[in-house]
Design a protein around this motif. Sequence first.
Motif: not given
Length: 246
Positions: A19-24, A97-103, A116-123, A211-212
């Motif tokens: 699931g998404a961890a946060s909003l943009p 994945l935690a690395y992607l979240d930070r970097h 990386a884990f901000d929630g988005v919709v297709p646009y 890198c991750a």
Amino acid sequence: MQIIISPAKKMRVDNDDIGAASLPVFLAKTEELLAALCALDYRALQNLWQCNDAIAELNYNRLQKMDLRRNLTPAVFSYDGLQYQHLAPNVLDEAALAYLDRHLKILSGFYGILKAFDGVVPYRLEMQARLACGGAKNLYAFWGRSLYDELVKNDGEVLNLASKEYSKAVEPYLADGVRFVTCVFGSLQNGKIKVKATEAKMARGEMVRRCAENNVQHIDDVKNFTVNGYSFSEALSTDTEFVFLK
């Protein structure tokens, strides 16, 4: 170290696995852009998107029911282009994945900048699209220096794996004390570096993954990687541009 990459045009919905961890962070500004897009008719949108009827119809229908806070997919899983296929987040372990979240930061014409884990919709909205909004004549002016300030607020090292279309949304604001290094993936032809766009996208994605997987904390460490057949060239590289040759 922060890593910036471009988004992909092709997107998918996948909110079953992670699931998404946060909003943009700039969601309020995204809402402004959404309102500006919804104010345009179908033909104006197709002209803005520069696409065929099938893609225009898909994205026009998306706009009519777009909800920026529900049914969200983590950004790194939402984009489905070559770069993301080679980044391959689905095969990464929890530490990577935690690395992607930070970097990792994804630059976006619609969302501005995404974790990386901000929630988005297709646009569909490329950074170079000629959309006027909020008194700004285009998206570069609309976002201004806000993307750069968000990118470097806690980190003074940036590895640029984004295309020129997106990196130029932050490069004009580079200040002293920030190290910004662009990776170029190409081959030597008649003494000049020739870049093949498709292969470069693959290499950018693989570089993020390496890198991750290796928990890279400093830009110079990426010199040790060979990605998609490209190896670091000391002779052709500079302090601000790392050249990888095949």
